[in-house]
Enzyme design. Sequence first.
Site, PDB file in Angstrom:
ATOM      1  N   LEU A 172      26.792  61.926  -6.549  1.00 42.94           N
ATOM      2  CA  LEU A 172      27.096  60.677  -5.851  1.00 42.94           C
ATOM      3  C   LEU A 172      26.318  60.582  -4.542  1.00 42.94           C
ATOM      4  O   LEU A 172      25.744  59.532  -4.231  1.00 42.94           O
ATOM      5  CB  LEU A 172      28.599  60.570  -5.582  1.00 42.94           C
ATOM      6  CG  LEU A 172      29.040  59.262  -4.925  1.00 42.94           C
ATOM      7  CD1 LEU A 172      28.761  58.076  -5.838  1.00 42.94           C
ATOM      8  CD2 LEU A 172      30.518  59.311  -4.547  1.00 42.94           C
ATOM      9  N   LYS A 173      26.289  61.639  -3.782  1.00 43.17           N
ATOM     10  CA  LYS A 173      25.529  61.660  -2.524  1.00 43.17           C
ATOM     11  C   LYS A 173      24.071  61.288  -2.776  1.00 43.17           C
ATOM     12  O   LYS A 173      23.501  60.430  -2.090  1.00 43.17           O
ATOM     13  CB  LYS A 173      25.625  63.047  -1.891  1.00 43.17           C
ATOM     14  CG  LYS A 173      24.614  63.315  -0.770  1.00 43.17           C
ATOM     15  CD  LYS A 173      24.623  64.775  -0.367  1.00 43.17           C
ATOM     16  CE  LYS A 173      23.478  65.111   0.581  1.00 43.17           C
ATOM     17  NZ  LYS A 173      23.604  64.476   1.903  1.00 43.17           N
ATOM     18  N   SER A 195      21.114  69.888  18.193  1.00 37.58           N
ATOM     19  CA  SER A 195      20.256  69.860  17.009  1.00 37.58           C
ATOM     20  C   SER A 195      19.297  68.680  17.058  1.00 37.58           C
ATOM     21  O   SER A 195      19.606  67.621  17.604  1.00 37.58           O
ATOM     22  CB  SER A 195      21.104  69.789  15.742  1.00 37.58           C
ATOM     23  OG  SER A 195      21.867  68.606  15.713  1.00 37.58           O
ATOM     24  N   ASP A 244      30.061  74.759  21.770  1.00 32.38           N
ATOM     25  CA  ASP A 244      30.592  73.507  21.229  1.00 32.38           C
ATOM     26  C   ASP A 244      32.012  73.686  20.711  1.00 32.38           C
ATOM     27  O   ASP A 244      32.295  74.621  19.957  1.00 32.38           O
ATOM     28  CB  ASP A 244      29.717  73.016  20.075  1.00 32.38           C
ATOM     29  CG  ASP A 244      28.367  72.500  20.540  1.00 32.38           C
ATOM     30  OD1 ASP A 244      28.231  72.201  21.732  1.00 32.38           O
ATOM     31  OD2 ASP A 244      27.457  72.387  19.699  1.00 32.38           O
ATOM     32  N   GLU A 282      40.785  67.723  16.984  1.00 33.35           N
ATOM     33  CA  GLU A 282      41.150  67.449  15.595  1.00 33.35           C
ATOM     34  C   GLU A 282      42.071  68.508  15.010  1.00 33.35           C
ATOM     35  O   GLU A 282      42.750  68.264  14.016  1.00 33.35           O
ATOM     36  CB  GLU A 282      39.900  67.319  14.732  1.00 33.35           C
ATOM     37  CG  GLU A 282      39.189  68.630  14.480  1.00 33.35           C
ATOM     38  CD  GLU A 282      37.763  68.440  14.008  1.00 33.35           C
ATOM     39  OE1 GLU A 282      37.353  69.191  13.127  1.00 33.35           O
ATOM     40  OE2 GLU A 282      37.072  67.551  14.521  1.00 33.35           O
ATOM     41  N   HIS A 318      30.965  70.726  24.105  1.00 32.21           N
ATOM     42  CA  HIS A 318      30.782  69.411  23.493  1.00 32.21           C
ATOM     43  C   HIS A 318      31.923  69.134  22.532  1.00 32.21           C
ATOM     44  O   HIS A 318      32.394  70.031  21.825  1.00 32.21           O
ATOM     45  CB  HIS A 318      29.454  69.344  22.729  1.00 32.21           C
ATOM     46  CG  HIS A 318      29.315  68.093  21.914  1.00 32.21           C
ATOM     47  ND1 HIS A 318      29.172  66.855  22.494  1.00 32.21           N
ATOM     48  CD2 HIS A 318      29.345  67.878  20.578  1.00 32.21           C
ATOM     49  CE1 HIS A 318      29.107  65.940  21.539  1.00 32.21           C
ATOM     50  NE2 HIS A 318      29.215  66.529  20.376  1.00 32.21           N
ATOM     51  N   GLU A 325      31.726  62.364  22.615  1.00 31.81           N
ATOM     52  CA  GLU A 325      31.392  61.158  21.868  1.00 31.81           C
ATOM     53  C   GLU A 325      32.058  59.968  22.539  1.00 31.81           C
ATOM     54  O   GLU A 325      33.253  59.984  22.797  1.00 31.81           O
ATOM     55  CB  GLU A 325      31.876  61.284  20.422  1.00 31.81           C
ATOM     56  CG  GLU A 325      31.518  60.094  19.565  1.00 31.81           C
ATOM     57  CD  GLU A 325      31.857  60.314  18.100  1.00 31.81           C
ATOM     58  OE1 GLU A 325      31.356  59.534  17.274  1.00 31.81           O
ATOM     59  OE2 GLU A 325      32.613  61.247  17.795  1.00 31.81           O
ATOM     60  N   HIS A 363      25.595  58.463  14.645  1.00 30.18           N
ATOM     61  CA  HIS A 363      26.067  58.346  13.268  1.00 30.18           C
ATOM     62  C   HIS A 363      25.511  57.106  12.574  1.00 30.18           C
ATOM     63  O   HIS A 363      25.794  56.872  11.403  1.00 30.18           O
ATOM     64  CB  HIS A 363      27.597  58.323  13.239  1.00 30.18           C
ATOM     65  CG  HIS A 363      28.201  59.550  13.843  1.00 30.18           C
ATOM     66  ND1 HIS A 363      28.021  60.801  13.311  1.00 30.18           N
ATOM     67  CD2 HIS A 363      28.946  59.720  14.958  1.00 30.18           C
ATOM     68  CE1 HIS A 363      28.648  61.689  14.063  1.00 30.18           C
ATOM     69  NE2 HIS A 363      29.202  61.061  15.065  1.00 30.18           N
ATOM     70  N   CYS A 376      26.325  63.069  19.808  1.00 32.55           N
ATOM     71  CA  CYS A 376      26.405  64.311  19.035  1.00 32.55           C
ATOM     72  C   CYS A 376      24.990  64.812  18.743  1.00 32.55           C
ATOM     73  O   CYS A 376      24.010  64.220  19.193  1.00 32.55           O
ATOM     74  CB  CYS A 376      27.164  64.084  17.718  1.00 32.55           C
ATOM     75  SG  CYS A 376      28.930  63.758  17.928  1.00 32.55           S
TER      76      CYS A 376
END
EC number: 2.1.1.14
Length: 772
Positions: free
Chosen positions: A26-27, A448, A614, A620, A656, A680, A709, A741
């Site tokens: 699917l990706k 990154s 980070d 979360e 971060h 963010e 994103h 990010c």
Amino acid sequence: MTAKSAAAAARATVYGYPRQGPNRELKKAIEGYWKGRVSAPELRSLAADLRAANWRRLADAGIDEVPAGDFSYYDHVLDTTVMVGAIPERHRAAVAADALDGYFAMARGTQEVAPLEMTKWFDTNYHYLVPELGPDTVFTADSTKQVTELAEAVALGLTARPVLVGPVTYLLLAKPAPGAPADFEPLTLLDRLLPVYAEVLTDLRAAGAEWVQLDEPAFVQDRTPAELNALERAYRELGALTDRPKLLVASYFDRLGDALPVLAKAPIEGLALDFTDAAATNLDALAAVGGLPGKRLVAGVVNGRNIWINDLQKSLSTLGTLLGLADRVDVSASCSLLHVPLDTGAERDIEPQILRWLAFARQKTAEIVTLAKGLAQGTDAITGELAASRADMASRAGSPITRNPAVRARAEAVTDDDARRSQPYAERTAAQRAHLGLPPLPTTTIGSFPQTGEIRAARADLRDGRIDIAGYEERIRAEIQEVISFQEKTGLDVLVHGEPERNDMVQYFAEQLTGYLATQHGWVQSYGTRYVRPPILAGDISRPEPMTVRWTTYAQSLTEKPVKGMLTGPVTMLAWSFVRDDQPLGDTARQVALALRDEVNDLEAAGTSVIQVDEPALRETLPLRAADHTAYLAWATEAFRLTTSGVRPDTQIHTHMCYAEFGDIVQAIDDLDADVISLEAARSHMQVAHELATHGYPREAGPGVYDIHSPRVPSAEEAAALLRTGLKAIPAERLWVNPDCGLKTRGWPETRASLENLVATARTLRGELSAS
């Protein structure tokens, strides 16, 4: 129904299944569609084939009732937004012109139009797209997807149960739309939304649905009386519909609390509850409200979020207790199996004995079927499975992998001073400014840079033996040279080496730490087409040798500007891994922190003056219930400080965070005692900057001005507007300029343009500040 007859009626079901296909088909198809290499009909055909294959696999395994509608091209909450017609004004023209392209535009944005905000799905590693609702929102039902997918399952001869995000959770997940009053509460739209759900339920009943599952996980969080009243009213009204399917309301991820008696009394036919981890208390709570007489209970006794085998005997005991509390007890996972990889059978590099400790989606399905069989037919029907379960659990408990005496002794010897910097921030910051000599509004990136096809090819060539380690490292050095050169030409102030050698910010470290296991095919969806392979933290953690020092020092040799050392923090190492469940998380975090502390100290000794650790997962991983917050934040913040507190005062520690709401953990952010934090903020319009200011946060901060994103390039004017908003909350001497990010998933063209705009913005505002 008696307990005996309830047991005999036990069925096996699941709430959802991994979407991607065995080889992430699917990706690949969706990304091919975005690039114009796959047509819309081809994409839809492949998606239908994947759904059919999943349903057949579940049915062949013994699942009696398969889920329908859990499949998504991008996100099931976005699918719900489409289902109820809550398309944001800025996206309506695109959706009207082409539904599929408009759908992806809401998810990813375009150069002209910003996407919906993205945030974490409760305390998981999955991200959903936040609905935008306002006083003028008009809901209209569109059940096309839901009816179509139900029809596909029925055509295969299967019993299927459509799965929807429940109406109250949908509103509680939403945010005020742009232009809506700041104090607008989407829950006030419930009266408008319920008729739309009623229409969808009617459509599904007409399409053959006997049951429909409505997910209300928002109620495993602390809720106000008004929110609980909304839940009661929603299911009183939906339950009163005459031409509707039977309603199964599902909760997962934690205990249901005050919502349990509300739903137990509601005019619905079934309730699905989690009975794993903290949610195990649902059992006593269910008994306390008198159970579910005359109703169906779906018991989530197989952990749908972790990858360890189920204690079948313990689960059978729980199920046996539940038999007297409902008219019918069915067996399921604690939540959708979306959150675990597909199949341990695809793994070839994990020792066979260790592999027997693990259960991915296919193995969890088998466990569910086994438990349903044992419940319905008695334990004699599953004696072989019970014996294997006991043997595998004993093997894991007695393995030297899970217990290292030296690691445990070091962790037990930690003192409070080990988790405290040698000087307070007010003294450290002067030393750091003198040492680094940075301008006002210093610019940097999060770590990154784009992982190009060439980088991925080099990694694949090394893995497959087409090049040796020397050839691979030559390519990595060339990439680092390019990244450093670009940053210098662009004018960034604090540089990074770009992390070309890293496959993933957690996996890279896990592969170098003793106690972790890596998978080859353990992919799980993070968001959209972004899939990750969480490593498995199986045993006690130690660091055999330095992990990042040589690449960081090589990058520093190419420039006079400071290059940040880049590490992933201990909480994120846990949060983005599948973690051992045989000891407290705080104990495991301390082991990881000590291993990372050694790396931080080695980086400093090698001349690195800025080190970033980070912790995007700090928020979360916050427990869903406030009663559990204090204990979690105590060990989480201690683990960070234990990682970073061994350095000199003039070494600047950065951290971060991303993907989350930060307002309720600002004190914990303060308790980290990092010198600089980047967060963010672009999609939420600098909300976090104001949250920090309200708290009186005293250190330096970089709320992001570039949403990484989305492929969209923000103009210098947009970035400047965000930065000016940030300056209203954070003084210029403490404000950094950076993206939201890391840039790993972006392409070089938009990265170059966006960072050039970012630097131009910083220079413009420096000029304004000096002029004032």
